[in-house]
Structure formats: structure tokens, C-alpha cells
Design a protein around this motif. Structure first.
Motif, PDB file in Angstrom:
ATOM      1  N   MET A 180      -4.887   1.741   1.121  1.00  0.00           N
ATOM      2  CA  MET A 180      -5.866   2.541   1.739  1.00  0.00           C
ATOM      3  C   MET A 180      -7.445   2.823   1.309  1.00  0.00           C
ATOM      4  O   MET A 180      -8.472   2.855   2.655  1.00  0.00           O
ATOM      5  CB  MET A 180      -5.846   4.193   1.477  1.00  0.00           C
TER       6      MET A 180
ATOM      7  N   ALA B 203      -5.146   3.309   7.230  1.00  0.00           N
ATOM      8  CA  ALA B 203      -5.814   2.043   6.860  1.00  0.00           C
ATOM      9  C   ALA B 203      -7.202   1.835   7.930  1.00  0.00           C
ATOM     10  O   ALA B 203      -8.192   1.828   7.839  1.00  0.00           O
ATOM     11  CB  ALA B 203      -5.332   1.453   6.581  1.00  0.00           C
TER      12      ALA B 203
ATOM     13  N   PHE C 172      -6.238   9.700   4.241  1.00  0.00           N
ATOM     14  CA  PHE C 172      -6.399   8.660   3.001  1.00  0.00           C
ATOM     15  C   PHE C 172      -4.783   9.695   2.712  1.00  0.00           C
ATOM     16  O   PHE C 172      -3.458   8.785   2.357  1.00  0.00           O
ATOM     17  CB  PHE C 172      -6.709   9.269   2.398  1.00  0.00           C
TER      18      PHE C 172
ATOM     19  N   GLY D  10      -1.559   8.855   5.024  1.00  0.00           N
ATOM     20  CA  GLY D  10      -1.199   7.387   4.810  1.00  0.00           C
ATOM     21  C   GLY D  10      -0.181   7.032   3.772  1.00  0.00           C
ATOM     22  O   GLY D  10       0.475   6.650   4.170  1.00  0.00           O
TER      23      GLY D  10
END
Length: 442
Positions: A341, A386, A432, A435
Motif C-alpha cells: 500500500m 493501492a 490505506f 486495503g
């Protein structure tokens, strides 16, 4: 220990530095490809040969973008957009939070149902600035709402731009040795999109809920061709061209669902509009020129990004990087997800488009994810999140440039501090987390 002199690492660092230094993205990608090729043992001739051979990897995607740009121009030239705006105007009243959520919802349609991307913003937003100011709405909240509508739909809805983005993820993963179906991508992106929704709620209900005063409106700086009088009764009249564009959009939507081919669907929609005389054949050149101008840069970025990814694979440095990274990460999937990420954030912030970043990220992520033991769903979530994480706050992204183009029509909205920074803070931090979470649970 992670090999810092690995060709992949060196080329990505060059790409990030050049992009953040405002070097043109296409030039930055080509120079990064040269670095990867030369440090990976290829001659400069071989490097460019691989780049050129790899351009076809995203050819269908680039063509889809051009055709959607052409369709968006046709919609903008018709009276359909104005009728839609007039129809939703009653929704843009009441509590400020309700107005901002309505704007976010309306923006969502621009990515799938009526795929005009950012073209609606210069038409919708400038006439509403006076109303926003009267309600003392903080325009940063409007920017965050618009950015949500420009990003979240294509991450999770496989129509319009969503079909392009999700198709890129599927193709890029398959090219790097991991199979996944298009129907699985929405499931993979559900947690990251939910995280974005949380960020939207925080922005509207907490961060930007207070009054903000603006100066008396200045003359609008937007293109006169997009200005219009909201009281003009002519906007309510349906003309043949409006019906033709509406039918063309319906055909585009239906064919997307039937054939999962945006090239076929968009081309059919454009042809229907021409055949039904919504636009004259003789106006084809200026319409296509404007469509290329609107979407062409992103299309070419995706082509070059595909060539760059081909160079990374050709050098064989990805395998070496995965081996060294696996030793550094060990058995920790959490550490692997965090590192991936972070790489996505740096690369996408530099390139400024999540679409063009996916082929680059997939070349690195797929082998690493396979080595660590991530499932295809988890890998898709990492690549998609990402790819999106830097786009929301990147200064050169359509997701930030679009909102600023409308909100700064009277010169009172700063692109960096009023659009990029708020979008970055409310979406990228949560993307972030989303993910990484998706990678751990899928």
C-alpha cells in the motif's frame, strides 16, 4: 534484506521522483523504463523494443477511453445534462449535509449511468456557487463529495469507467500469472469503498459542517459555452437530439452488460446518436477531437504504463525483488500488505491516475502476493486500493482537477489546500486501512 539496487526498485524511485517533480507522466514513465532496462541488463534498443511491444497491453482500454470521451462530448453538447441538473435541483436544498450527500450521489452517475466523467462539473457547479455561499457551505466539503463520486463508483460498479478500471485489474493480474474473474472485483473492492464512504461521512458531518464565509461572487471564469440560465424554460423542452443521446446512452449501458465490452458498447452508442441525427456526421471531427482532448492523455498514459510494466517483467528483476522482499517480510501478510500500500501511494501520487498505475503495480504485486500467500481476491483488493489511494489527493488527477474547475470559477477555491489536501486526508488514510484490512480477511 530488500535489494535497494534492484532494477524495479530503482526504476520506481526514478518514476516517483520525476513525477513528483512535475515531469510529464509519459516522459517519466519512459525514463523509468530506460532505467529498469539498462540496470536489468537490456540494451537501450532492447528496452524500447519491449516498451513498444508492450503498448498493446492496454490498447483496448485506451480506445475505450477515447470513445467514452467522444460520448461525453455528445452528452455535454445536448440539452440532456441541463435537464438532469434541473431535475435534481430540488434535491440540492435543505440541510447542508443533505445537499453535499446529494452532490456526491449525482457525481456517482458520471462514472457509469451517464459516463461523462468530469465534464458535468463545469456545467453543474458554477451556477450553484451563489447558493452554496448563501448557505455558508464550506467548499472543501463539496470538493470531497465530488471526489467521492468521481472515484468510488468505478472501484466497485462494473459499468462505464468501472468496467475499464476493473478490466485493467483482471488483465494485469492474468498477465502476471494470477487468474481472477471480472465478477469478483466488486467483492474485492467492497471494503476499500466502504472505507471511502466513512471518509465522506466524516468530512460532511464532522470536518466541514461549520459555516464558512466567502466574498461576494466575482464574474465566473468558466467557459461561456458552459454557462446557462437555470430559469430558462427552453432547458425543459425535449428535442430530437436529446432523445437520440438518451437512446445512445441506453444502448451503451445495455451492451456493456450483455458483452462486457466497453469498446463495442461506446462505439454503438456513438453510432446510434449519429444515425438518429442527435449529431450531424459532418460534426464528427470536432466532436472526436474534443473527446480525445478530454480523455486522450489518460489513454496514452495507460499505453505507456503497459509498456513500462513489460520492461519490468522482461528484465527478470521482479522475481529477484520478490525473493528478497519475501525474506524481509517473512510470513507476515500484514507487513506485506502495508508495504504494498505504501508503494501504491508513492507511485499513484506521482503518476496521478489510478488507471495508469494498475499495470505498474500488478507487475510487482502479483508475484509478491503469490509468494506471501495472498488469495486472488486479496491481491485484487491490494492492487485496486493501492491504485486508487494516491489518485484522490494527487494534484494532477482528474479526481481533484475536476472539482477545482467548478469550485474555483469565482477565484475563491485553492486547488491544493481546498481540494487535494482535504481529499487526501479523508480518503487516502482510510483507503490505506481498507486495503490492508481487505487483504487480511479475503
Amino acid at each position: 534484506m530488500l535489494e535497494l539496487l534492484n532494477p524495479v526498485v530503482l526504476s520506481v524511485l526514478v518514476l516517483v521522483v520525476l513525477s513528483l517533480s512535475r515531469v510529464n507522466v509519459i516522459i517519466a514513465l519512459l525514463l523509468a523504463a530506460v532505467v529498469a532496462g539498462l540496470t536489468g541488463g537490456l540494451s537501450i534498443e532492447e528496452t524500447f523494443g519491449v516498451v513498444i511491444d508492450g503498448l498493446g497491453g492496454q490498447g483496448e482500454t485506451a480506445l475505450s477511453y477515447i470513445l467514452l470521451g467522444t460520448l461525453a462530448v455528445m452528452v455535454a453538447r445536448s440539452g440532456l445534462t441541463r435537464k438532469l441538473i434541473r431535475g435534481v435541483m430540488p434535491l440540492l436544498r435543505g440541510p447542508r449535509a443533505a445537499v453535499l450527500f446529494a452532490i456526491a450521489g449525482l457525481a456517482c452517475f458520471s462514472q457509469n449511468l451517464v459516463p461523462v466523467h468530469v465534464a458535468f462539473i463545469p456545467i453543474l457547479i458554477p451556477p450553484l456557487l451563489a447558493a452554496f455561499d448563501k448557505m455558508k457551505i464550506d467548499r472543501r466539503g463539496v470538493a470531497v463529495a465530488l471526489t467521492f463520486g468521481l472515484k468510488a463508483p468505478y472501484l466497485i460498479v462494473p459499468l462505464g469507467f468501472g468496467l475499464i478500471f476493473q478490466g485493467i485489474i483482471v488483465d494485469a493480474m492474468e498477465e502476471n500469472g494470477m487468474e481472477i474473474s471480472l465478477g469478483q472485483i466488486p467483492l474485492a473492492m467492497a471494503i476499500p469503498v466502504a472505507a471511502m464512504a466513512v471518509g465522506l461521512c466524516i468530512a460532511i458531518l464532522v470536518t466541514y459542517r461549520k459555516d464558512r464565509e466567502y466574498l461576494d461572487p466575482k464574474p465566473l471564469a468558466h467557459d461561456a459555452s458552459t454557462s446557462w440560465d437555470m430559469t430558462d424554460a427552453n432547458d425543459l423542452k425535449w428535442r430530437r437530439g436529446d432523445y437520440a443521446v438518451l437512446i445512445g446512452l441506453a444502448v451503451t449501458l445495455v451492451l456493456q452488460v450483455m458483452f462486457q465490452s466497453l469498446v463495442m458498447a461506446a462505439l454503438a452508442g456513438v453510432l446510434v446518436i449519429f444515425v438518429l441525427r442527435g449529431e450531424r456526421w459532418t460534426d464528427g471531427d470536432p466532436i472526436v477531437d474534443r473527446g480525445v482532448g478530454m480523455m486522450g492523455t489518460i489513454a496514452f498514459i495507460m499505453l505507456v504504463a503497459s509498456g513500462y510494466a513489460s520492461v519490468l517483467n522482461e528484465t527478470g528483476a521482479v522475481d529477484s525483488l520478490v525473493a528478497s522482499a519475501s525474506e524481509f517480510i517473512g510470513d507476515s501478510k500484514l507487513l506485506a500488505a502495508v508495504i504494498m500500500m505504501l508503494v501504491g501511494l508513492l507511485v499513484t501520487m506521482g503518476i496521478g491516475t489510478s488507471f495508469g498505475t494498475v499495470p505498474v503495480l500488478a507487475a510487482i504485486f502479483v508475484p509478491l502476493a503469490a509468494a506471501v500467500g495472498f488469495t486472488p481476491l486479496a491481491t485484487a483488493a491490494l492492487i485496486g486500493a493501492a491504485g486508487a489511494i494516491g489518485d484522490a489527493g494527487a494534484p494532477a488527477s482528474d479526481s481533484t482537477l475536476g472539482p477545482t474547475s467548478g469550485l474555483n470559477a469565482d477565484g475563491q477555491h485553492h486547488h491544493i489546500w481546498d481540494t487535494c489536501v482535504p481529499s487526501f486526508l479523508h480518503y487516502n488514510v482510510l483507503l490505506f486501512i481498507g486495503g490492508v484490512t481487505a487483504a487480511m480477511v479475503l
